[in-house]
Structure formats: structure tokens, C-alpha cells
Design an enzyme around this catalytic site. Structure first.
Site, mmCIF file in Angstrom:
data_model
loop_
_atom_site.group_PDB
_atom_site.id
_atom_site.type_symbol
_atom_site.label_atom_id
_atom_site.label_comp_id
_atom_site.label_asym_id
_atom_site.label_seq_id
_atom_site.Cartn_x
_atom_site.Cartn_y
_atom_site.Cartn_z
ATOM 1 N N GLY B 70 45.789 52.797 45.320
ATOM 2 C CA GLY B 70 47.220 53.012 45.451
ATOM 3 C C GLY B 70 47.652 54.406 45.032
ATOM 4 C CG ASN B 150 54.869 48.876 38.128
ATOM 5 O OD1 ASN B 150 55.965 49.354 38.383
ATOM 6 N ND2 ASN B 150 54.054 49.412 37.256
ATOM 7 C CB SER B 198 46.394 48.789 45.625
ATOM 8 O OG SER B 198 45.351 48.600 44.708
ATOM 9 C CG HIS B 200 42.949 46.893 41.605
ATOM 10 N ND1 HIS B 200 43.274 46.695 40.285
ATOM 11 C CD2 HIS B 200 43.664 47.963 42.009
ATOM 12 C CE1 HIS B 200 44.145 47.623 39.908
ATOM 13 N NE2 HIS B 200 44.391 48.406 40.931
ATOM 14 C CB THR B 236 30.847 58.631 53.249
ATOM 15 O OG1 THR B 236 30.148 59.802 53.643
ATOM 16 C CG2 THR B 236 30.199 57.412 53.878
ATOM 17 C CB CYS B 322 48.993 53.043 33.642
ATOM 18 S SG CYS B 322 49.220 51.982 35.026
#
Lengths: 384, 380
Positions: B70, B150, B198, B200, B236, B322
């Protein structure tokens, strides 16, 4: 020819009849520090040498942290062949700039040239090979030391080491270790005087978190690197804080808490055979570190309390913390005391009578016993 | 019993996800850009993942770029689109955005672009009057807002924003940060130009996310190299991560929102029964996102309650995971005008479709008991 480290030691020289004891301890400690890297330690002409280690740089780093060592000189050991010595000196001077001087010392009197002659010849050859250098015998930028003994030893630079006295020559003491900047430094200062230090940490879960405990263990690990490990006694302290909070006057909370910490630390210290407590207090830094507050906490400590930071400013303490490597960990944000327990208006000049009166409301002995029952231990080293 | 109620921080990868990733690493490890047949198979898997996600988003023509998550997608949306516009630009974000949007916006501001911050009210609702005024008088080149906050679960009325912006300033790009919204709320990509998701947060793996970009929106790459993802995101492709994302999306139950909303209301009811003076931070719970409930426990510090709950096996969060390392109350709650002492007592409970009723009840019981003990000890 091989690389060696020549170790200079300080105060051990001052010891009279005890000198062999201090030296033996020092050599043992150096040996313990470098043996994991494969280094060999030996003494000759009252100097300590380290040799035969595949990674001399790592060896030097470890030896720098051995208390009692003042300086570490990377040196070259070679045969006493003048031509080879001159070539080696010239090579070692290649990277230098500015001025230099050769200092020769001939201990082996069978060597045909004396010190003065050696200096002249070697100095000349170094200059010839490195014309960008100039000689200055009074205040040279670089000193090239050449010693003629059983072998020839050539060294150029000395790296400063930690100093102090050999670990284990000064007895044992118990450090009150929080997660802050000061207490690890206080522990270090006493360790430096040859004292084996263990730590006691007061843990107030859930008012402080697992991360705060981890942080203290990390600090012990860093300090332990100077001493072959550190043992931390972790004391559950929540119950005591809650009791003080609930039953005692708010302004006395911190000093009352400090008194409990002293009592508990002393009990653990005695059980561990320690002769003193160590705290990180600095006079006047916070309310609980005034002369009166310190007197009040001292009153319950039944053994000497060492406060090596008492006369240092915060900035001086911070400088030492940065140098010994604890600062970065100490400033992590996990608090070791919850603001719930911080009095808004702490009493800066507590009177012993008031403290005793406040403690009469608590089951002091019972609380101390209960805390001691819950102690767990953390070892900063791994048993091999 | 344990109750993991921190699903907005991250979720447990489902078995299907782990199996898909393992399979990809064991069997389908080829580089999708290589020229032989097994590599083409890997490329097909990527295509399929793109198609599945685009369908869920009702996405019109455009591109789905896989990213490292994200944060990268949000950074790319803001910095990439502003850079591609050339010259000094004007962007608007709300005050309660995730740091990956807010910090990107501030970085652009430092480069000389103009930044307008949209206010929010005590429920997390944006100041529509401010937005309207801005769009009318000084239209931003880009607006970035989050679909679901969030920390509080506040839900953005995307349709309203889209209509307003399209009417007043059709050239303004709309970026929606859907990290907390994707799959948990219906999403219609026809309403905006860029969308972040995102893996997860929906039982997928960490380290993978995506940015959907409407066709015609120009983007300057932030990561240069072998021109993968049409040159917009070189490197990649993280094929195991993308396989995990795809599995997570395909496994996510259609009934998730309903299930979680019921669990959330059960949580609220259970908490209120035990703690009458509880405060809800953010929107009315019935109107908020189904999986997030932010509660304040008066007289108790959220962090202390969190650790006490931790000892009981109940895992929650104070504000955003966070930002709990920074020693201050949540920026989101203070932007919402929540008083300091209430914000200090805030905990976020966040659910997933696998959360069980018994876990909710256990969390309520533990919280109630601990609250009664902890509230006796407040700073005098």
C-alpha cells in the site's frame, strides 16, 4: 614476520606488591576476549602481546574494550635484520603525510647499532623512499617506533582503549538499571574500576511494555560486551507502585518508589555477594535526585550506594553513553515508568518522618518479599 | 483463549494463500518476462490476477500495477501523477490520511507544489463545504482520500466526492486509498482515477499491493529498471506475492461485511454493558466500516490497557500500529478534534471474517475486568 598487537596498560603499573595479581587478571581478561577469535596472548618484558589471529582488526576491537588496557598498537614483529627493518619502515610510512620521527629503542644490547645510530639510519631510509615526508624530531605528526628485543617490533599508531582496572579486581556490585541514558553509564563507570556488575530492573507490566524490558536486556547486552556478559534480575514492581499510588501522598510517590527499589536491590545484591549498589543519579537532575531525596533513599540502603554520575551534567553523561554504545538504545521511546505514577508536584525536599509515616500504611516487608519471589533473570551471554 | 483483534494492522494469511504461494515458488517460479513456455504460464497468472481484481473494482479501461504494498502504491499515485503533470501543481489530501499519503504530499509540498489539507469533523467526515469551495475557486490537480480510515473506520462517501469533483473540476484526478476498504466495502472504479489496495489486510501476504490507474492518467515511474508493468514499476514481478494476493481475493467471503458488522455490533454491545461511560471515536458504528471500532476508555491510558489485554491474549492497537512508536496521541484523533484525555484512552479493535463470537465475548469480558482495576489508578 607477523602482525601482533602490543597492549599498553595503565594504572596496573601503580600497584605495588599486588601488581602480579592485577597483571594476571588483566592477561586472563585479554585472553578471554580474543580467544574466541583464535588469538594468542603472551607477556614479554612486562608488555602484553596478541598474535596469531586471522583477523587482527577484530582482535584489536575486542581488546580495546578490556578494562585495564589503555592503548592498542598494531605492530609488526620481525627478525633483527637491519636491511629488512629499514624496508619495512619505509613501507609502513608510505601512506603518511606531513612530518615524522623514528624512535628506536635497543633493549638487546648485543645488537651492533645503538638507539641513536638506528634512528639515524632508519630515518634516512624512510625519507629516501618517501620524499614527500619531512623529519621533525620535536613535534612530529607520526612516530615510528622500532624496538629491538628478542625480535624487532615496529609500530606506528596507537588506538585508544577503554582504560580502568582489570575486571574482577574490584569486587561485585549491583546496578539499578532502567531503560534511560544514565544508569547504563553509571554501571559502565563502576565496571571500569574493575568491578563485576550485575543489574536489577524494575518492571511494571502492563504500565510498561515487553518492549521496555527488551530494551533493558539490550542495554545489559551492550554493557556485557565489556565484561563477558551481564546478569539482569527483573523484579515485578507493579504491585508496589499501585500500593504506593493508592495509599500514600502523591508528592512522595517517586521517593517512596526509590526506597522500595533500594530495599529490593540490596536484598538481591546480598544474595549475589555484591558489596555495593550503583545508581545513575546526578545531583538535582530531577526531583528525586535532590540532596534530600538522595538522603531519603540512602536511608534504607544497608550498603554503600555508588553514584558515579553525581557531579556530571546531562550532556557529559550523554557523551559517555554515545562513546560506550548505549545511547542509541537508551533513546528508544519505550518508557520504563508510566506517567500514571509520576506525581504532578513531587516533593523535592522530602522529610524522612513523612516518608516513614507514609510507609506505615503499607506492608513494606510483605511487598518486598512478594516482589523478590517473582524475580526472573536474564543472561546477556550465551552459555557455550 | 486468544483473540487477535488487530486485523487493520495485518491479518493472518489464510491456508489457501500459503498454499498458492508455496505452489508458485515450487512450480511456477519462472520469470514472467522470460521467453519459454513455463514463463508464459507465470505471465498468464499475473494477467489472471489483474483481471480478477479489475472485475471486483468494476474497473473501466486502465492498468493494474503490482507494487510492494500500500505504501508504495500511495507514493506512486501521488508523486508519480504529480511529476507527470510537469510544473508546480496543487494537491489536496485530508488531515487524517495514512502517513504514506500524508508524507508523500508533504514531500511534494517541499518540492514547491501547493498542498491543501481537508478538515474532518469529530466523526471523521470530511468538510464538504471546504472541498466544494476548493474545487470551485482553486481546484486541485489531484485529490487523495482514503476509502476507510484505518484508525476510526470512517467511510468516505466516494460517490459524493466523485460527483462533486466531476461537476466542479472535471480535470482533477481522484485517488482513493483503499487499503482498509478493498473487498470490505463495494468499490466502483468508475468513480475515481487511481486506487490503492494491499494484500496483507485481507489475509494475503505482506509485501504486495497494487495501484489501479485509469486509462489516460499519466504517471511517472518512481522505480526504474527493466520496464516491467509497462515501465511504470520496474522490477521482476513478485509472483509468489501476487499469487497470494489472488488467492486472498478469491477466498474472501462475499458475506464478510455482514459477518464483521454483526461481530462489531456485538463487540460494542458487550463493551457498553460493562463500561457504560465508554466513548466511540469516529462515525456512528452502524455507518462505519464493518471491521473497525475505535473506543475510548475514560480514565485509563490506552497503552496500559493494551498491555494488560496482551497478557490475556487479546491483541489490539492504540491508533495506527505504525504510529504507536511515536510517543504522542494519534494524529488522526487529534485532527478529528477528540480531546487529549479521550484520545489517550483510545484502543482500536479490528476484525476479520474469521473472528469468532466467542473471541468477541472474551475480549469484552477481559476488557471489562481490566478496566475496573485499571481505572482505580489514574494520575493524581
Amino acid at each position: 614476520m607477523r602482525d601482533v598487537l602490543l597492549l599498553r596498560f595503565g594504572e596496573v603499573h601503580l600497584k605495588g606488591l599486588n601488581r602480579p595479581y592485577f597483571l594476571r587478571k588483566l592477561v586472563d581478561n585479554v585472553r578471554r576476549a580474543v580467544e574466541p577469535l583464535g588469538g594468542r596472548v603472551w607477556m614479554s618484558d612486562s608488555r602484553i602481546y596478541v598474535s596469531d589471529c586471522p583477523d587482527m582488526e577484530a582482535c584489536a576491537q575486542r581488546v580495546r574494550r578490556v578494562f585495564g588496557i589503555l592503548g592498542v598498537c598494531p605492530a609488526v614483529e620481525m627478525e633483527k635484520d637491519l636491511e629488512a627493518i629499514c624496508k619495512q619502515c619505509a613501507r609502513m610510512a608510505e601512506g603518511l603525510t606531513g612530518t615524522f620521527k623514528v624512535i628506536a629503542r635497543r633493549s638487546d644490547k648485543s645488537f651492533p647499532l645503538d638507539s641513536m645510530e638506528l634512528q639515524k639510519i632508519i630515518g634516512g631510509r624512510v625519507l629516501e623512499a618517501n620524499p614527500h615526508l619531512t623529519v621533525d624530531v620535536h613535534r612530529p605528526d607520526h612516530k615510528l617506533n622500532v624496538e629491538i628485543r628478542d625480535h624487532c617490533y615496529i609500530r606506528l599508531h596507537e588506538v585508544e582503549a577503554v582504560g580502568g582496572l582489570p575486571m574482577g579486581t574490584g569486587g561485585k556490585a549491583m546496578l539499578l538499571l532502567s531503560g534511560g541514558i544514565d544508569s547504563p553509564v553509571a554501571g559502565f563507570q563502576v565496571m571500569k574500576r574493575g568491578v563485576r556488575v550485575q543489574a536489577v530492573h524494575f518492571f511494571s507490566f502492563p504500565y510498561t511494555s515487553e518492549r521496555a524490558r527488551e530494551k533493558v536486556c539490550e542495554l545489559a547486552r551492550i554493557l556485557g560486551e565489556y565484561a563477558g556478559g551481564m546478569l539482569v534480575h527483573i523484579v515485578p514492581f507493579t504491585e508496589i507502585q499501585l500500593e504506593i499510588h493508592e495509599k500514600c501522598p502523591d508528592g512522595l510517590g517517586t521517593v517512596l518508589m526509590r526506597r522500595f527499589m533500594m530495599r529490593i536491590a540490596e536484598r538481591i545484591a546480598r544474595a549475589q555477594g555484591c558489596g555495593a549498589l550503583i545508581t545513575g543519579e546526578s545531583l538535582g537532575q530531577v526531583a528525586s535526585q535532590t540532596m534530600e531525596a538522595i538522603a531519603a533513599t540512602d536511608a534504607v540502603a544497608g550498603m554503600p550506594v555508588f553514584r558515579p554520575l553525581i557531579g556530571l551534567d546531562k550532556l557529559e553523561i550523554t557523551d559517555i553513553a554515545a562513546r560506550i554504545g548505549t545511547y542509541e538504545t537508551s533513546i528508544l521511546p519505550y518508557e520504563d515508568c508510566c506517567t500514571v505514577f509520576t506525581p504532578r508536584h513531587p516533593v523535592t525536599k522530602p522529610r524522612l518522618a513523612d516518608l516513614v509515616k507514609a510507609e506505615a500504611r503499607l506492608d513494606v516487608e510483605g511487598l518486598v518479599e512478594a516482589a523478590l519471589d517473582g524475580v526472573t533473570q536474564y543472561k546477556s551471554w550465551e552459555d557455550s | 483463549m486468544t483473540a487477535y483483534l488487530d486485523n487493520s494492522a495485518t491479518t493472518r494469511p489464510s491456508e489457501a494463500v500459503i498454499a498458492a504461494m508455496e505452489h508458485c515458488m515450487r512450480e511456477g517460479f519462472y520469470n514472467p518476462s522470460s521467453l519459454y513456455a513455463p514463463a508464459m504460464e507465470a505471465e498468464k497468472q499475473l494477467k489472471r490476477a489483474r483481471a480478477v481484481i479489475e472485475e471486483i473494482l468494476h474497473a473501466p479501461a486502465g492498468q493494474l500495477l503490482f507494487t510492494s504494498g500500500g505504501t508504495e502504491a500511495n507514493n506512486l499515485a501521488l508523486m508519480g501523477s504529480v511529476e507527470a503533470m510537469y510544473g508546480m501543481r496543487h494537491l489536496a489530501v485530508s488531515r487524517v490520511e495514512h502517513p504514506s499519503v500524508l508524507e508523500a504530499a508533504r514531500a511534494l509540498e517541499r518540492l514547491g507544489h501547493r498542498l491543501s489539507l481537508i478538515r474532518v469533523d469529530g466523526t471523521g467526515e470530511p468538510d464538504w463545504a471546504q472541498l466544494e469551495d476548493l474545487l470551485e475557486r482553486d481546484p486541485p490537480d489531484l485529490i487523495s482520500m482514503m476509502q476507510v480510515n484505518n484508525e476510526t473506520g470512517a467511510v468516505l462517501d466516494v460517490r459524493k466526492l466523485s460527483k462533486l469533483a466531476r461537476r466542479l473540476s472535471p480535470n482533477t484526478l481522484l485517488h482513493l486509498d483503499g487499503v482498509q476498504g478493498f473487498l470490505r466495502l463495494p468499490t466502483d472504479a468508475r468513480l475515481f482515477d487511481l486506487y490503492t489496495l494491499s494484500a496483507h489486510k485481507i489475509h494475503g501476504p505482506k509485501g504486495v499491493g497494487a495501484l489501479w490507474v485509469r486509462k489516460g492518467v499519466r504517471l511517472a515511474p518512481r522505480q526504474l529498471g527493466g520496464d516491467q508493468e509497462d515501465g511504470l514499476r520496474s522490477g521482476t514481478e513478485n509472483t509468489p506475492g501476487i499469487a497470494g494476493l489472488l488467492a486472498a481475493v478469491e477466498r474472501y467471503p462475499a458475506s464478510a461485511a455482514k459477518t464483521m458488522m454483526e461481530l462489531k455490533m456485538r463487540l460494542l454491545k458487550g463493551m457498553r454493558e460493562r463500561i457504560p461511560d465508554l466513548k466511540v471515536n469516529g462515525p456512528d458504528p452502524g455507518a462505519g466500516a464493518p471491521h473497525i471500532l475505535n473506543l475510548s476508555f475514560p480514565g485509563v491510558r490506552g497503552e496500559v490497557l493494551l498491555h494488560a489485554l496482551e497478557a490475556k491474549g487479546v491483541y489490539v492497537s492504540t491508533g495506527a500500529a505504525c504510529s504507536s512508536k511515536k510517543r504522542k496521541v494519534s494524529g488522526v484523533l487529534s485532527a478529528m478534534g477528540i480531546p487529549l484525555d479521550v484520545a489517550e484512552g483510545a484502543l482500536r479493535f479490528s476484525l476479520c471474517p474469521d473472528t469468532r463470537e466467542s473471541q468477541i465475548d472474551y475480549a469484552c469480558r477481559c476488557t471489562g475486568e481490566l478496566y475496573d482495576t485499571l481505572k482505580r489508578f489514574r494520575r493524581k
